[in-house]
Design a protein around this motif. Structure first.
Motif, PDB file in Angstrom:
ATOM      1  N   ALA A  44       0.702  -1.521  -0.194  1.00  0.00           N
ATOM      2  CA  ALA A  44      -0.063  -0.021   0.184  1.00  0.00           C
ATOM      3  C   ALA A  44       0.990   1.567   0.292  1.00  0.00           C
ATOM      4  CB  ALA A  44      -0.855   0.597   0.910  1.00  0.00           C
ATOM      5  N   GLN A  45       1.875   1.594   0.987  1.00  0.00           N
ATOM      6  CA  GLN A  45       3.297   2.632   0.959  1.00  0.00           C
ATOM      7  C   GLN A  45       3.571   2.544  -0.351  1.00  0.00           C
ATOM      8  OE1 GLN A  45       4.682   0.541   4.290  1.00  0.00           O
ATOM      9  NE2 GLN A  45       4.035   3.044   5.439  1.00  0.00           N
ATOM     10  N   LYS A  46       4.179   1.640  -1.076  1.00  0.00           N
ATOM     11  CA  LYS A  46       5.144   1.887  -2.175  1.00  0.00           C
ATOM     12  C   LYS A  46       4.235   1.540  -3.586  1.00  0.00           C
ATOM     13  CE  LYS A  46       8.646   1.269  -2.389  1.00  0.00           C
ATOM     14  NZ  LYS A  46      10.019   2.062  -2.341  1.00  0.00           N
ATOM     15  N   GLY A  47       2.755   0.805  -3.164  1.00  0.00           N
ATOM     16  CA  GLY A  47       2.049   1.082  -4.567  1.00  0.00           C
ATOM     17  C   GLY A  47       2.733   0.054  -5.123  1.00  0.00           C
ATOM     18  N   ILE A  48       2.909  -1.375  -4.842  1.00  0.00           N
ATOM     19  CA  ILE A  48       3.000  -2.473  -5.815  1.00  0.00           C
ATOM     20  C   ILE A  48       2.345  -3.787  -5.334  1.00  0.00           C
ATOM     21  CG2 ILE A  48       5.721  -1.639  -6.432  1.00  0.00           C
ATOM     22  CD1 ILE A  48       6.315  -3.805  -3.269  1.00  0.00           C
ATOM     23  N   PRO A  49       1.870  -4.913  -5.891  1.00  0.00           N
ATOM     24  CA  PRO A  49       1.124  -5.301  -5.561  1.00  0.00           C
ATOM     25  C   PRO A  49       1.551  -6.568  -4.546  1.00  0.00           C
ATOM     26  CG  PRO A  49       2.790  -6.084  -7.960  1.00  0.00           C
ATOM     27  CD  PRO A  49       3.031  -5.144  -7.732  1.00  0.00           C
ATOM     28  N   VAL A  50       0.884  -7.497  -4.036  1.00  0.00           N
ATOM     29  CA  VAL A  50       1.623  -8.821  -3.236  1.00  0.00           C
ATOM     30  C   VAL A  50       1.540  -9.889  -4.113  1.00  0.00           C
ATOM     31  CG1 VAL A  50       0.684  -9.610  -0.865  1.00  0.00           C
ATOM     32  CG2 VAL A  50       0.879  -7.547  -1.271  1.00  0.00           C
ATOM     33  N   ILE A  51       2.364 -10.660  -3.914  1.00  0.00           N
ATOM     34  CA  ILE A  51       2.327 -11.860  -4.831  1.00  0.00           C
ATOM     35  C   ILE A  51       1.247 -13.021  -3.864  1.00  0.00           C
ATOM     36  CG2 ILE A  51       3.854 -13.719  -6.356  1.00  0.00           C
ATOM     37  CD1 ILE A  51       5.984 -11.575  -5.886  1.00  0.00           C
ATOM     38  N   ASP A  52       0.977 -13.651  -4.525  1.00  0.00           N
ATOM     39  CA  ASP A  52       0.352 -14.571  -3.838  1.00  0.00           C
ATOM     40  C   ASP A  52       0.970 -16.478  -3.697  1.00  0.00           C
ATOM     41  OD1 ASP A  52      -1.534 -16.699  -2.867  1.00  0.00           O
ATOM     42  OD2 ASP A  52      -3.255 -16.767  -4.216  1.00  0.00           O
ATOM     43  N   CYS A  53       1.730 -16.401  -2.619  1.00  0.00           N
ATOM     44  CA  CYS A  53       2.914 -17.074  -2.718  1.00  0.00           C
ATOM     45  C   CYS A  53       3.761 -17.162  -1.198  1.00  0.00           C
ATOM     46  CB  CYS A  53       3.996 -17.144  -3.413  1.00  0.00           C
ATOM     47  SG  CYS A  53       5.107 -16.075  -3.186  1.00  0.00           S
ATOM     48  N   CYS A  98      13.675  -7.493   6.147  1.00  0.00           N
ATOM     49  CA  CYS A  98      13.840  -8.292   4.101  1.00  0.00           C
ATOM     50  C   CYS A  98      15.667  -8.831   4.059  1.00  0.00           C
ATOM     51  CB  CYS A  98      13.767  -7.183   3.521  1.00  0.00           C
ATOM     52  SG  CYS A  98      12.747  -6.021   3.791  1.00  0.00           S
ATOM     53  N   ASP A  99      14.802  -9.921   3.452  1.00  0.00           N
ATOM     54  CA  ASP A  99      15.815 -11.267   2.991  1.00  0.00           C
ATOM     55  C   ASP A  99      15.619 -11.423   1.876  1.00  0.00           C
ATOM     56  OD1 ASP A  99      14.047 -13.070   4.079  1.00  0.00           O
ATOM     57  OD2 ASP A  99      15.170 -13.536   5.162  1.00  0.00           O
ATOM     58  N   TYR A 100      16.870 -12.227   1.270  1.00  0.00           N
ATOM     59  CA  TYR A 100      16.191 -13.308   0.009  1.00  0.00           C
ATOM     60  C   TYR A 100      14.991 -12.482  -1.319  1.00  0.00           C
ATOM     61  CZ  TYR A 100      16.626 -17.366   2.549  1.00  0.00           C
ATOM     62  OH  TYR A 100      17.619 -18.820   3.002  1.00  0.00           O
ATOM     63  N   PRO A 101      16.184 -11.490  -1.443  1.00  0.00           N
ATOM     64  CA  PRO A 101      15.946 -11.063  -2.421  1.00  0.00           C
ATOM     65  C   PRO A 101      15.910 -11.616  -3.774  1.00  0.00           C
ATOM     66  CG  PRO A 101      18.041  -9.830  -1.845  1.00  0.00           C
ATOM     67  CD  PRO A 101      17.455 -10.772  -1.457  1.00  0.00           C
ATOM     68  N   MET A 102      15.055 -12.053  -5.094  1.00  0.00           N
ATOM     69  CA  MET A 102      15.070 -12.555  -6.327  1.00  0.00           C
ATOM     70  C   MET A 102      14.413 -11.926  -7.248  1.00  0.00           C
ATOM     71  SD  MET A 102      13.409 -16.201  -4.628  1.00  0.00           S
ATOM     72  CE  MET A 102      14.201 -16.102  -3.056  1.00  0.00           C
ATOM     73  N   ARG A 103      15.455 -12.490  -8.592  1.00  0.00           N
ATOM     74  CA  ARG A 103      14.279 -12.208  -9.743  1.00  0.00           C
ATOM     75  C   ARG A 103      12.832 -13.296  -9.543  1.00  0.00           C
ATOM     76  NH1 ARG A 103      15.054  -7.378 -11.447  1.00  0.00           N
ATOM     77  NH2 ARG A 103      17.780  -7.126 -11.867  1.00  0.00           N
ATOM     78  N   GLY A 104      11.495 -12.780 -10.032  1.00  0.00           N
ATOM     79  CA  GLY A 104      10.854 -13.139 -10.402  1.00  0.00           C
ATOM     80  C   GLY A 104      10.641 -14.541 -11.051  1.00  0.00           C
ATOM     81  N   ALA A 105      11.594 -14.971 -11.616  1.00  0.00           N
ATOM     82  CA  ALA A 105      12.063 -16.908 -12.092  1.00  0.00           C
ATOM     83  C   ALA A 105      12.863 -17.637 -11.211  1.00  0.00           C
ATOM     84  CB  ALA A 105      13.101 -16.504 -13.382  1.00  0.00           C
ATOM     85  N   SER A 106      13.489 -16.944 -10.046  1.00  0.00           N
ATOM     86  CA  SER A 106      14.276 -17.969  -9.361  1.00  0.00           C
ATOM     87  C   SER A 106      12.301 -18.207  -8.032  1.00  0.00           C
ATOM     88  CB  SER A 106      14.788 -17.783  -8.487  1.00  0.00           C
ATOM     89  OG  SER A 106      16.009 -17.508  -9.302  1.00  0.00           O
ATOM     90  N   LEU A 107      11.818 -17.071  -8.445  1.00  0.00           N
ATOM     91  CA  LEU A 107      10.707 -17.442  -7.410  1.00  0.00           C
ATOM     92  C   LEU A 107       9.705 -17.900  -7.651  1.00  0.00           C
ATOM     93  CD1 LEU A 107       9.464 -15.587  -4.896  1.00  0.00           C
ATOM     94  CD2 LEU A 107       7.746 -14.146  -6.008  1.00  0.00           C
ATOM     95  N   LYS A 108       9.346 -18.028  -8.583  1.00  0.00           N
ATOM     96  CA  LYS A 108       8.050 -19.359  -9.047  1.00  0.00           C
ATOM     97  C   LYS A 108       8.918 -20.590  -9.382  1.00  0.00           C
ATOM     98  CE  LYS A 108       7.888 -16.174 -13.099  1.00  0.00           C
ATOM     99  NZ  LYS A 108       7.267 -15.946 -14.250  1.00  0.00           N
ATOM    100  N   ARG A 109      10.028 -20.899  -9.029  1.00  0.00           N
ATOM    101  CA  ARG A 109      10.449 -22.193  -9.421  1.00  0.00           C
ATOM    102  C   ARG A 109      10.394 -22.899  -7.561  1.00  0.00           C
ATOM    103  NH1 ARG A 109      14.880 -20.393 -12.668  1.00  0.00           N
ATOM    104  NH2 ARG A 109      15.829 -19.817 -11.431  1.00  0.00           N
ATOM    105  N   SER A 110      10.628 -21.570  -6.471  1.00  0.00           N
ATOM    106  CA  SER A 110      11.123 -21.796  -5.583  1.00  0.00           C
ATOM    107  C   SER A 110       9.878 -21.746  -4.459  1.00  0.00           C
ATOM    108  CB  SER A 110      13.023 -21.457  -5.158  1.00  0.00           C
ATOM    109  OG  SER A 110      12.667 -22.244  -3.133  1.00  0.00           O
ATOM    110  N   ALA A 111       9.225 -20.446  -5.103  1.00  0.00           N
ATOM    111  CA  ALA A 111       8.254 -20.825  -3.181  1.00  0.00           C
ATOM    112  C   ALA A 111       7.018 -20.822  -3.978  1.00  0.00           C
ATOM    113  CB  ALA A 111       7.478 -19.400  -3.699  1.00  0.00           C
ATOM    114  N   LEU A 112       6.034 -21.284  -2.633  1.00  0.00           N
ATOM    115  CA  LEU A 112       4.809 -22.554  -2.416  1.00  0.00           C
ATOM    116  C   LEU A 112       3.963 -21.513  -3.013  1.00  0.00           C
ATOM    117  CD1 LEU A 112       5.368 -24.067   0.653  1.00  0.00           C
ATOM    118  CD2 LEU A 112       6.160 -24.557  -1.494  1.00  0.00           C
ATOM    119  N   PRO A 113       2.784 -21.871  -3.782  1.00  0.00           N
ATOM    120  CA  PRO A 113       1.868 -20.951  -4.560  1.00  0.00           C
ATOM    121  C   PRO A 113       0.677 -20.558  -3.597  1.00  0.00           C
ATOM    122  CG  PRO A 113       1.996 -22.797  -5.638  1.00  0.00           C
ATOM    123  CD  PRO A 113       3.168 -23.416  -4.496  1.00  0.00           C
TER     124      PRO A 113
END
Length: 377
Positions: A116-125, A188-203
């Protein structure tokens, strides 16, 4: 999906179930998230994991520390933004989306505040599918992704930037720093690009939490069992219905640790062979066995064990009870249900299984323990 106040309440409720007693206070988190979306310059959106572009920079938003601390030291909404913007400076670019590092009452809502403060989306994961007490207990560590850099901030404006070798070193450094920050800090930790996030996060874990919360709410409105509504979604089973007759709890080393004894109420659980159950916790509920004391633990009386999920729910409403809210005399249902398959790998058990926490019991899937219990009857 645009986030509204009802969705926040449902996420808070459902995430507290999945948070297995940890993840922070859902009430204060929901209040902060509601204020944030009301003051946002544009609607806050939840997007599916597969909607994330491969080249997006993504970073989770969370709090670290003992949940009991937040009862007296209310978290500042500005400190999470400070940690988040410190991460943007550390990685040298804008962060295009955020998400919870774990599914827990308070920590599931922190990303809404930041978004809300940064104007960015929240990812469902998320990176746990539940809540765990330590920083390396994430799917990113299981998959060998780097934790660095880390940023921590307190409510006074102090900021610390770390470059740990991996998630284990992140935990070793961040925990004592958190203690110096008053026992609770934004991280905040584990900064990563979307490609890595999609491989590793739980959706789809945020929407799962929302579904659980909505099911509890609907069950209460219709005079049905909230506990059954939860079990229908998570696919677990009830261990015992009873009354809390003893609680041990202390805060040290950046954690709230202890155990709770639940004595069966015959009128609520007439068919059970169990008389009492002892549940161990370290921020989160980690292990349940038959008996009234921690020393009663044995492999043959094990009822549920980390990384599988254990939750304590109010017997009447099905509302989850966090470890800091457990009180003598509460009438509760203890339930257990399976973790994500990633935690049932050899590395997953090494990272978050019973041996890591110093328990002598070996991991056994909750489904097998349920079968053994059924066979014993």
């Amino acid at each position: 999906m645009i986030i509204n106040e009802q969705m926040i309440d449902d996420i808070a409720l459902g995430a507290t179930v999945l948070g297995t007693g940890g993840g922070g206070d859902p009430y204060s988190g929901a209040l902060m998230a509601k204020v944030a979306i009301a003051n946002a310059t544009k609607p806050v959106e939840i997007i599916a994991l597969d909607e994330v572009a491969d080249d997006w920079m993504t970073v989770p938003s969370s709090m670290i520390g003992a949940p009991t601390v937040a009862i007296e030291k209310i978290n500042s909404r500005e400190q999470m933004l400070v940690a988040f913007e410190a991460m943007e400076l550390a990685v040298g670019c804008d962060i295009e989306a955020t998400y919870p590092i774990e599914v827990g009452g308070f920590n599931s809502l922190i990303p809404i505040l930041v978004a809300a403060q940064k104007g960015i989306p929240v990812i469902d994961c998320d990176a746990m599918g539940r809540a765990f007490p330590e920083s390396q207990m994430v799917t990113f560590y299981l998959d060998g992704l780097p934790s660095a850099p880390n940023t921590l901030a307190d409510e006074k404006g102090n900021v610390v930037i770390l470059h740990p070798l991996d998630g284990v070193w992140s935990e070793r450094f961040a925990r004592p720093i958190t203690e110096q920050m008053g026992g609770s800090a934004a991280m905040c930790d584990y900064p990563m690009r979307g490609a890595s996030l999609k491989r590793s996060a739980l959706p789809a874990t945020l929407t799962k939490a929302m579904k659980i919360g909505a099911a509890i709410r609907k069950a209460n409105d219709e005079g049905l069992s909230g506990v059954v509504a939860v079990l229908d979604i998570v696919g677990g089973h009830k261990i015992i219905s009873g009354k809390i007759i003893d609680i041990e709890r202390s805060t040290s080393g950046g954690f709230v640790k202890g155990g709770v004894t639940i004595e069966r109420l015959i009128q609520a659980d007439p068919d059970s062979d169990l008389d009492s159950v002892y549940v161990h916790f370290q921020n989160e509920l980690l292990l349940a066995h038959e008996g009234t004391q921690a020393e009663d633990l044995a492999q043959d009386n094990l009822l549920a064990v980390t990384p599988d999920l254990i939750s304590i729910l109010d017997h009447e409403t099905g509302h989850p009870i966090t470890t800091e809210q457990l009180r003598y005399g509460q009438r509760v249902d203890l339930i257990a249900y399976p973790c994500d398959e990633k935690w049932r790998t050899e590395k997953g058990i090494d990272v978050a299984g019973p041996a890591y926490f110093g328990y002598s019991a070996q991991y056994c899937p909750v489904e097998s323990l349920k079968r053994s219990e059924t066979q014993a009857k």
